[in-house]
Design an enzyme around this catalytic site. Sequence first.
Site, PDB file in Angstrom:
ATOM      1  N   SER A  28      26.624  95.643  73.440  1.00  0.00           N
ATOM      2  CA  SER A  28      27.998  95.688  73.956  1.00  0.00           C
ATOM      3  C   SER A  28      28.874  96.761  73.317  1.00  0.00           C
ATOM      4  O   SER A  28      30.020  96.943  73.757  1.00  0.00           O
ATOM      5  CB  SER A  28      28.667  94.320  73.798  1.00  0.00           C
ATOM      6  OG  SER A  28      28.210  93.433  74.800  1.00  0.00           O
TER       7      SER A  28
ATOM      8  N   LYS B 257      30.504  99.084  75.782  1.00  0.00           N
ATOM      9  CA  LYS B 257      31.801  98.873  76.430  1.00  0.00           C
ATOM     10  C   LYS B 257      32.903  99.733  75.822  1.00  0.00           C
ATOM     11  O   LYS B 257      33.958  99.916  76.446  1.00  0.00           O
ATOM     12  CB  LYS B 257      32.182  97.397  76.367  1.00  0.00           C
ATOM     13  CG  LYS B 257      31.235  96.479  77.137  1.00  0.00           C
ATOM     14  CD  LYS B 257      31.722  95.047  77.110  1.00  0.00           C
ATOM     15  CE  LYS B 257      30.832  94.119  77.915  1.00  0.00           C
ATOM     16  NZ  LYS B 257      29.609  93.723  77.187  1.00  0.00           N
TER      17      LYS B 257
ATOM     18  N   SER C  36      34.154  90.334  75.385  1.00  0.00           N
ATOM     19  CA  SER C  36      33.028  91.195  75.758  1.00  0.00           C
ATOM     20  C   SER C  36      32.526  90.848  77.149  1.00  0.00           C
ATOM     21  O   SER C  36      31.324  90.721  77.390  1.00  0.00           O
ATOM     22  CB  SER C  36      31.887  91.085  74.734  1.00  0.00           C
ATOM     23  OG  SER C  36      31.041  92.212  74.809  1.00  0.00           O
TER      24      SER C  36
END
Length: 291
Positions: free
Chosen positions: A55, A58, A115
């Site tokens: 993640s 992102k 997230s």
Amino acid sequence: MTKTTSRLVATALSSFFLMGAFTQVQAGQASFVVDAQSGQVLEGSNQDDLNYPASLTKMMTLYLAFEALHDGRLNWDQKLTMSENAESKEPFKLAVGAGRKVTLREAVEGIVVLSANDAAVAIAEQLGGSEQVFAKAMTDKAHQLGMKDTVFKNPSGLPDPEQVTTARDMATLGVSLMRDFPEEFKLFSMRGFQFRGMKLRGHNNLMYRYDGVDGIKTGYTDASGYNVVTSALKDGRRVVGVVMGEKTASIRDDKMASLLDSTLSPSSTATASTTPGSQPGATMTDSQPTK
């Protein structure tokens, strides 16, 4: 219990099973700390080895969202539609349902705190039309910023064997977010947010336990191990640190805390000099990389 709450609970319960299904390779451990103002490398271990970002991906999705905000292609109140593709992205998501809408602000806050994978895909589809087109723009921007070893294949960080990065590149991205979008960067210090009547708490535990930490992003899949990029400020010195490939979240956080202790102390010195990070497109290179 509302339908939205039920979806979020079910999503959280399913996450433990879904993340375990994506084992690809053994994650490699790496770390890197850079002085955000001078660009000096303060610590490094395996910082140029390829790893999966999970993640941390992102961060680039948000970089491109902030860029679109600044050039007028997006605005904070703009409605984004959750496609069936976005809704399918387990495990963590806003879970509003396919065909429903969220504002850009809700999507960004959902990414920062929760997230949320569906929010990342909604931004990607709005800006690029598809995950694939947006991922190419992500990779192009990464290379423009000096992230020479990074390839993105999706906006969420869900497992893809071709989606790779390095600890050094992730630090470059953290510094770039801070430098290019100083106001939006403050969002990374959010510890929680309210989403349609629900209070949701983030899981970046370093912000709760380490004085001076103000973001920015954690990440985990079985293939990547536990990752984190951290921004911290103490006595006028700001650093960006990266830890990748740890076996547990607590080990990852302990290692980052130790790195911050050593690099934010008054006696800490750089291990190598670099091109100043404040220069557009600057990269951070060691004369003698530490392994």
